[in-house]
Design a protein around this motif. Structure first.
Motif, PDB file in Angstrom:
ATOM      1  N   CYS A  81      15.507  33.248   1.765  1.00  0.00           N
ATOM      2  CA  CYS A  81      16.401  33.622   0.668  1.00  0.00           C
ATOM      3  C   CYS A  81      16.360  32.585  -0.440  1.00  0.00           C
ATOM      4  O   CYS A  81      16.362  32.910  -1.612  1.00  0.00           O
ATOM      5  CB  CYS A  81      17.829  33.785   1.176  1.00  0.00           C
ATOM      6  SG  CYS A  81      18.029  35.252   2.182  1.00  0.00           S
ATOM      7  N   CYS A 141      23.572  32.447   6.632  1.00  0.00           N
ATOM      8  CA  CYS A 141      23.071  32.689   5.291  1.00  0.00           C
ATOM      9  C   CYS A 141      23.954  33.709   4.579  1.00  0.00           C
ATOM     10  O   CYS A 141      24.286  34.745   5.146  1.00  0.00           O
ATOM     11  CB  CYS A 141      21.633  33.182   5.383  1.00  0.00           C
ATOM     12  SG  CYS A 141      20.980  33.676   3.796  1.00  0.00           S
ATOM     13  N   CYS A 201      19.326  30.638   3.790  1.00  0.00           N
ATOM     14  CA  CYS A 201      18.173  30.326   4.637  1.00  0.00           C
ATOM     15  C   CYS A 201      16.930  30.140   3.776  1.00  0.00           C
ATOM     16  O   CYS A 201      16.917  30.483   2.598  1.00  0.00           O
ATOM     17  CB  CYS A 201      17.966  31.426   5.673  1.00  0.00           C
ATOM     18  SG  CYS A 201      17.408  32.980   4.975  1.00  0.00           S
ATOM     19  N   LEU A 258      23.192  35.528   2.097  1.00  0.00           N
ATOM     20  CA  LEU A 258      22.475  36.689   1.580  1.00  0.00           C
ATOM     21  C   LEU A 258      22.061  37.668   2.666  1.00  0.00           C
ATOM     22  O   LEU A 258      22.198  38.868   2.497  1.00  0.00           O
ATOM     23  CB  LEU A 258      21.253  36.233   0.784  1.00  0.00           C
ATOM     24  CG  LEU A 258      21.563  35.492  -0.512  1.00  0.00           C
ATOM     25  CD1 LEU A 258      20.292  35.234  -1.273  1.00  0.00           C
ATOM     26  CD2 LEU A 258      22.530  36.276  -1.375  1.00  0.00           C
ATOM     27  N   CYS A 259      21.550  37.152   3.781  1.00  0.00           N
ATOM     28  CA  CYS A 259      21.054  38.086   4.801  1.00  0.00           C
ATOM     29  C   CYS A 259      21.804  37.982   6.120  1.00  0.00           C
ATOM     30  O   CYS A 259      21.450  38.640   7.089  1.00  0.00           O
ATOM     31  CB  CYS A 259      19.557  37.888   5.007  1.00  0.00           C
ATOM     32  SG  CYS A 259      19.137  36.293   5.689  1.00  0.00           S
TER      33      CYS A 259
END
Ligand SMILES: [Zn+2]
Length: 66
Positions: free
Chosen positions: A37, A5, A34, A7-8
């Motif tokens: 997100c 992912c 994911c 973002l995370c």
């Protein structure tokens, strides 16, 4: 296939047969997000639509015409 992912940084495994997997394989630039997100982005997008910064809809009056 394993995807990360953007973002995370969570590593997910997605089914190779899914449309998303194919898209990611064809275009490595296409980034993966994911579920959580994705939801977060969706909520943000919806909020922006509500505040009127986005104009995705056409005039609704035409739809009522029947
Ligand atoms: Zn994520």
């Amino acid at each position: 296939m394993r995807v990360k992912c953007v973002l995370c940084d969570k590593i997910d495994t997605i089914d190779d047969e899914t449309l998303e997997a194919k898209r990611l394989r064809n275009r490595p630039i296409h980034t993966y997000m994911c579920g959580p997100c994705n939801n977060r982005i969706e909520i943000k997008t919806n909020e922006r639509i509500k505040t009127g910064n986005f104009r995705l809809y056409r005039d609704k009056k035409t739809e009522d015409h029947w």
